[in-house]
Every structure is written in C-alpha cells, then in structure tokens.
Design an enzyme around this catalytic site. Structure first.
Site, PDB file in Angstrom:
ATOM      1  N   HIS A 132     -24.981  81.618 -15.953  1.00 30.94           N
ATOM      2  CA  HIS A 132     -26.323  81.578 -16.544  1.00 30.94           C
ATOM      3  C   HIS A 132     -26.293  82.045 -18.000  1.00 30.94           C
ATOM      4  O   HIS A 132     -26.830  81.388 -18.884  1.00 30.94           O
ATOM      5  CB  HIS A 132     -27.300  82.442 -15.744  1.00 30.94           C
ATOM      6  CG  HIS A 132     -28.590  82.663 -16.477  1.00 30.94           C
ATOM      7  ND1 HIS A 132     -29.564  81.687 -16.576  1.00 30.94           N
ATOM      8  CD2 HIS A 132     -29.032  83.705 -17.200  1.00 30.94           C
ATOM      9  CE1 HIS A 132     -30.554  82.141 -17.323  1.00 30.94           C
ATOM     10  NE2 HIS A 132     -30.261  83.364 -17.725  1.00 30.94           N
ATOM     11  N   HIS A 137     -27.588  80.195 -22.103  1.00 28.71           N
ATOM     12  CA  HIS A 137     -28.148  80.783 -23.337  1.00 28.71           C
ATOM     13  C   HIS A 137     -27.363  80.479 -24.610  1.00 28.71           C
ATOM     14  O   HIS A 137     -27.952  80.333 -25.677  1.00 28.71           O
ATOM     15  CB  HIS A 137     -28.213  82.314 -23.203  1.00 28.71           C
ATOM     16  CG  HIS A 137     -29.328  82.811 -22.340  1.00 28.71           C
ATOM     17  ND1 HIS A 137     -30.635  82.876 -22.786  1.00 28.71           N
ATOM     18  CD2 HIS A 137     -29.346  83.265 -21.065  1.00 28.71           C
ATOM     19  CE1 HIS A 137     -31.396  83.365 -21.821  1.00 28.71           C
ATOM     20  NE2 HIS A 137     -30.643  83.605 -20.755  1.00 28.71           N
ATOM     21  N   GLU A 178     -36.315  81.400 -21.222  1.00 29.73           N
ATOM     22  CA  GLU A 178     -35.792  81.168 -19.867  1.00 29.73           C
ATOM     23  C   GLU A 178     -36.262  79.847 -19.252  1.00 29.73           C
ATOM     24  O   GLU A 178     -35.495  79.172 -18.574  1.00 29.73           O
ATOM     25  CB  GLU A 178     -36.165  82.331 -18.936  1.00 29.73           C
ATOM     26  CG  GLU A 178     -35.500  83.666 -19.283  1.00 29.73           C
ATOM     27  CD  GLU A 178     -34.002  83.722 -18.975  1.00 29.73           C
ATOM     28  OE1 GLU A 178     -33.502  82.874 -18.222  1.00 29.73           O
ATOM     29  OE2 GLU A 178     -33.338  84.633 -19.509  1.00 29.73           O
ATOM     30  N   SER A 198     -29.155  76.341 -16.293  1.00 28.24           N
ATOM     31  CA  SER A 198     -28.055  76.807 -15.441  1.00 28.24           C
ATOM     32  C   SER A 198     -28.346  76.542 -13.963  1.00 28.24           C
ATOM     33  O   SER A 198     -27.605  76.995 -13.104  1.00 28.24           O
ATOM     34  CB  SER A 198     -27.786  78.299 -15.680  1.00 28.24           C
ATOM     35  OG  SER A 198     -28.919  79.079 -15.369  1.00 28.24           O
TER      36      SER A 198
HETATM   37 FE    FE Z   1     -31.420  84.552 -18.992  1.00 32.67          FE
END
Ligand code: FE
Ligand code: PHE
Length: 297
Positions: A132, A137, A178, A198
């Site tokens: 993730h 990111h 997010e 993700s």
């Molecule tokens: Fe995150």
C-alpha cells in the site's frame, strides 16, 4: 484488526527505532514468499490500472521503475524519487503518532511500513503494509504538484494539531490522498487515491459500481464528512486537477476550522443539497465489500 497488528508486531519488535520512529529496512527479513506476494499484487494491479489510474500515477510508476520482481530497496527507490521531487522514503514499523507522521511529510519524507501482508490478506487489510505505502503512495510523489501538496499537508497537520482540528484534516487526507478520484480533461474518471490503487477490488468498485456516490470535490464539504474504514467508500470526491486541489487547500485553515466547529457532520453516505453530484449511488450494501462492523470516523 488484531491479527494483522500481531503479524506486524512479532516481526519488528526487535528493530531499533530512531527518535523519529524510523529504522533501517531489514531487507534480510523478507522471505521468498514475501517477495512472491509483492509480485502477485503488483501484477494484478498492473493488469487493471491502465485506463483506470490517472496518468500522473502511471507515469510516476514508470519513472520509479518500481521493481515488479520483488519488494524494492527503499534507499534505491529514494534516490530516484529525490532526483525528481526532493522526497525520500523512510522506513517505519507501521502507523506512527500523528505529530511524527506530519513532521516527516513536512520535511518531504514519506513513512513506509517495512513489512508486507500475508497471502490470506491479498485483497484487504485495514493497516497499511509496504505494498500500500509504496505502490499506492510513492508514484504520485514523483509529480511536482502532488509532491508539494503532501508537504503542505504535513505542515497543515502540525498546525491543526495545535488547533484541535485534526479530525477535519484527517478527512481531507482520506477523501483525497487515500480515496480520491480525478476527472481527466476528456471527462473520464480516474483513480489517484492510494487506498484504491493498492486494492484490486476497490479499483473496480470505485469506477464501475452503481453503489457509491461520486461528488465534485469541495473543501469544506469534505472536512465535514465522516468516513468508513470497514467497507468500500460510500462516496468518492472528484477533483479536476492536482492544481485545483492544491489551490483549494492553500489558504490558512485557521478560520475554516473555527467555522467548522459550528457545523454538523455529514455521514459517509449522505448527499448534501449544495453538492454537485456526478453520480448518485444506489448505496446497495451487498456491493459494499467488507460490510459488517460499523465505524464512522
Ligand atoms: Fe495510505
Ligand atoms: N493551508 C492549510 C492550512 O493552513 C494547510 C494544508 C495544505 C492542508 C494542503 C492540507 C493540504 O492549514
């Protein structure tokens, strides 16, 4: 989720933390299975994301050369990232305290969990792991505007903590960094939120399902909106560009926090009269993914 925390904890309880909660990436602790999990996650998303992820993400991923062949060495990745936007990755044992997290972002350091999920959690875990954190990111940190937004967010976090307004700012992070969607100039919706990027199932759900609301981004609206951590999102907020997002968040939030104090929250599924709605969801719970517990944060 206690089980996941335990899995993480038993694997890092002997790591030596610096005062800023960072430690060296224990490369020797990754098993062949850890690398295989990374490869499988990577391949699934690579097959899915062209045409779904925003161009900035796909470009960033390419630019990083994030190895499809296993969990990358964070130092090597940082060297590439630093040349592009001045950001580096730092290794942490998992979620870190708010002030530590914001301090890293403000200094253009992105904290990444060192360990990876187990195969039984391929589709979902509630805690960030390195897939993730890196895959979701880091590619966008290659984008200069997004890179500046993340630093400004860190500085804003340090300030919000002193103003007792962290829950408002956390909602902004949730619904942009997010779980954000972006409308490309041709009108297509694409993904830029890392929590979606993700996740195979949410990458499909957020764009294809009739269940969720898709609402034009509005800063104050988002900061008033609770969020669910236990299901797919009930509402996605859609920006037009990272420039738009960065401009909207540039002003001093101090007076905005004062205003928010007198205003009621919206639930995660609510539509407000002043919303610019792109698609109104059916909110069909059977499409919800991990329905069961309730948590509206
Ligand atoms: Fe995150
Ligand atoms: N401008 C915000 C403030 O004064 C800081 C911020 C920037 C917050 C970018 C989020 C994103 O608090």
């Amino acid at each position: 989720m206690a089980v996941v925390q335990q899995i993480g904890a038993e694997r890092h309880d002997d790591l030596v933390l610096r005062p800023d909660y960072t430690h060296d990436q224990p490369l020797e602790r990754y098993t062949a299975e850890d690398h295989a999990v990374w490869r499988d996650l990577f391949r699934r998303q690579a097959a899915l994301l062209p045409g779904r992820a925003c161009d900035a993400f796909l470009d960033g991923l390419k630019g990083l050369g994030v190895a499809a062949d296993g969990i990358p060495d964070f130092e090597r990745l940082s060297d590439v990232l630093e040349k592009a936007t001045g950001w580096r990755i730092v290794c942490v044992p998992g979620l870190v305290p708010d002030d530590i997290f914001f301090g890293h972002l403000a200094a253009r350091r992105f904290p990444v969990t060192w360990w990876i999920r187990q195969r039984a959690q391929l589709d979902y875990l509630q805690e960030p792991d390195c897939f993730h954190d890196i895959y979701g990111h880091v590619p966008l940190l290659m984008n200069p505007v997004f890179a500046d937004y993340m630093q400004a967010y860190g500085e804003g976090g340090l300030k919000a903590a002193g103003l007792n307004a962290l829950h408002h700012l956390a909602r902004l992070y949730w619904y942009t960094v997010e779980f954000g969607l972006i409308e490309q100039s041709n009108g297509d919706l694409r993904i830029y939120g890392s929590g979606i990027l993700s996740s195979k199932t949410e990458s499909l759900f957020c764009l294809d399902s009739n269940a969720p609301n898709r609402i034009r981004f509005d800063l104050m609206r988002v900061m008033r909106t609770r969020y669910r951590i236990d299901t797919f999102q009930k509402s996605y907020f859609v920006i037009r560009s990272f420039d738009e997002l960065f401009e909207a968040t540039r002003p001093d939030f101090t007076p905005l926090y004062a205003q928010l104090r007198g205003q009621p929250d919206f639930g995660a599924a609510d539509i407000a009269v002043q919303d610019s709605v792109i698609t109104r969801g059916t909110l069909d719970a059977t499409e919800g993914g991990w329905e069961g517990e309730t948590a509206d944060a």
